[in-house]
Design a protein around this motif. Structure first.
Motif, PDB file in Angstrom:
ATOM      1  N   LYS A 103     -11.875 -17.016 -35.875  1.00 45.97           N
ATOM      2  CA  LYS A 103     -13.156 -16.344 -36.110  1.00 45.97           C
ATOM      3  C   LYS A 103     -13.191 -14.977 -35.420  1.00 45.97           C
ATOM      4  CE  LYS A 103     -17.822 -18.112 -35.478  1.00 45.97           C
ATOM      5  NZ  LYS A 103     -18.552 -19.323 -35.138  1.00 45.97           N
ATOM      6  N   SER A 104     -12.580 -14.905 -34.252  1.00 41.39           N
ATOM      7  CA  SER A 104     -12.624 -13.668 -33.480  1.00 41.39           C
ATOM      8  C   SER A 104     -11.335 -12.855 -33.584  1.00 41.39           C
ATOM      9  CB  SER A 104     -12.919 -13.983 -32.012  1.00 41.39           C
ATOM     10  OG  SER A 104     -11.933 -14.850 -31.495  1.00 41.39           O
ATOM     11  N   HIS A 117     -18.948 -20.507 -39.328  1.00 44.30           N
ATOM     12  CA  HIS A 117     -19.730 -19.263 -39.293  1.00 44.30           C
ATOM     13  C   HIS A 117     -21.140 -19.509 -38.752  1.00 44.30           C
ATOM     14  CE1 HIS A 117     -20.297 -15.068 -40.462  1.00 44.30           C
ATOM     15  NE2 HIS A 117     -21.515 -15.409 -40.844  1.00 44.30           N
ATOM     16  N   LEU A 118     -21.648 -20.705 -39.028  1.00 40.64           N
ATOM     17  CA  LEU A 118     -23.004 -21.051 -38.605  1.00 40.64           C
ATOM     18  C   LEU A 118     -23.031 -21.893 -37.335  1.00 40.64           C
ATOM     19  CD1 LEU A 118     -24.419 -21.717 -42.158  1.00 40.64           C
ATOM     20  CD2 LEU A 118     -24.874 -19.736 -40.687  1.00 40.64           C
ATOM     21  N   SER A 155     -11.281 -12.308 -41.761  1.00 44.40           N
ATOM     22  CA  SER A 155     -11.785 -11.372 -42.771  1.00 44.40           C
ATOM     23  C   SER A 155     -13.017 -11.944 -43.476  1.00 44.40           C
ATOM     24  CB  SER A 155     -10.699 -11.012 -43.784  1.00 44.40           C
ATOM     25  OG  SER A 155     -10.422 -12.093 -44.652  1.00 44.40           O
ATOM     26  N   HIS A 209     -15.220 -14.029 -42.090  1.00 48.16           N
ATOM     27  CA  HIS A 209     -16.317 -13.896 -41.117  1.00 48.16           C
ATOM     28  C   HIS A 209     -16.799 -12.451 -41.037  1.00 48.16           C
ATOM     29  CE1 HIS A 209     -16.539 -17.964 -39.588  1.00 48.16           C
ATOM     30  NE2 HIS A 209     -15.227 -17.988 -39.464  1.00 48.16           N
ATOM     31  N   ALA A 210     -15.876 -11.508 -41.078  1.00 46.44           N
ATOM     32  CA  ALA A 210     -16.243 -10.090 -40.999  1.00 46.44           C
ATOM     33  C   ALA A 210     -17.083  -9.663 -42.203  1.00 46.44           C
ATOM     34  CB  ALA A 210     -14.992  -9.222 -40.886  1.00 46.44           C
ATOM     35  N   GLN A 211     -16.819 -10.277 -43.361  1.00 42.61           N
ATOM     36  CA  GLN A 211     -17.571  -9.938 -44.567  1.00 42.61           C
ATOM     37  C   GLN A 211     -18.941 -10.614 -44.607  1.00 42.61           C
ATOM     38  OE1 GLN A 211     -15.077  -9.710 -48.284  1.00 42.61           O
ATOM     39  NE2 GLN A 211     -13.557 -10.554 -46.860  1.00 42.61           N
ATOM     40  N   GLY A 212     -19.139 -11.608 -43.755  1.00 41.00           N
ATOM     41  CA  GLY A 212     -20.449 -12.220 -43.621  1.00 41.00           C
ATOM     42  C   GLY A 212     -20.655 -13.485 -44.427  1.00 41.00           C
ATOM     43  N   LEU A 213     -21.807 -14.087 -44.180  1.00 39.00           N
ATOM     44  CA  LEU A 213     -22.123 -15.377 -44.783  1.00 39.00           C
ATOM     45  C   LEU A 213     -22.127 -15.324 -46.305  1.00 39.00           C
ATOM     46  CD1 LEU A 213     -22.882 -18.346 -44.406  1.00 39.00           C
ATOM     47  CD2 LEU A 213     -25.280 -17.630 -44.304  1.00 39.00           C
ATOM     48  N   ASN A 214     -22.656 -14.272 -46.902  1.00 40.01           N
ATOM     49  CA  ASN A 214     -22.701 -14.224 -48.368  1.00 40.01           C
ATOM     50  C   ASN A 214     -21.316 -14.308 -48.987  1.00 40.01           C
ATOM     51  OD1 ASN A 214     -25.470 -14.234 -48.589  1.00 40.01           O
ATOM     52  ND2 ASN A 214     -25.632 -12.015 -48.724  1.00 40.01           N
ATOM     53  N   LYS A 215     -20.328 -13.671 -48.395  1.00 43.36           N
ATOM     54  CA  LYS A 215     -18.956 -13.746 -48.915  1.00 43.36           C
ATOM     55  C   LYS A 215     -18.410 -15.163 -48.762  1.00 43.36           C
ATOM     56  CE  LYS A 215     -15.123 -12.324 -50.671  1.00 43.36           C
ATOM     57  NZ  LYS A 215     -15.045 -11.971 -52.086  1.00 43.36           N
TER      58      LYS A 215
END
Length: 114
Positions: free
Chosen positions: A17-18, A81-82, A28, A30-36
């Motif tokens: 994650k980090s 992620h959550l 990558s 995680h970097a793009q976010g939850l929607n991805k």
């Protein structure tokens, strides 16, 4: 054994994650976010459904197993992620033992109405 695989995978996902996004697929996402991540879970869900339909016709479950592994993997990324892990899901499944599926579903419906 299988529970150990889920636990190990959860640990790896948490560590990645980090990681730098250019060095890790998980990072990558995680970097793009939850929607991805949700987009990937949705894509893999559809692919698993289609593979199941094809498996029923062909009798070959290999693609279904592969697509389900992809779905589980991306679902674990979503949980990570959550701030959750496979252990949370396994605990929920264990809680449901000795509870009729119909009872459990009715309870969820009742809880939503409150």
């Amino acid at each position: 054994m299988n529970e150990t695989v889920l636990t190990q995978l959860s640990q790896i996902l948490e560590a990645r994650k980090s990681a730098p996004a250019d060095q890790s697929y998980v990072a990558s996402l995680h970097a793009q976010g939850l929607n991805k991540i949700l987009e990937k879970v949705g894509e893999e869900s559809i692919e698993a459904i289609l593979a199941a339909r094809d498996a029923e016709q062909s009798g070959d479950n290999s693609k279904l197993v592969n697509e389900t592994a992809d779905l589980w993997f991306h679902s674990l990324v979503m949980l990570s992620h959550l701030g959750e892990s496979a252990d949370s899901v396994l605990a929920e499944l264990a809680r449901r033992f000795d509870v009729s599926g119909l009872q459990e579903k009715a309870q969820r419906t009742t809880d939503k109405g409150n």
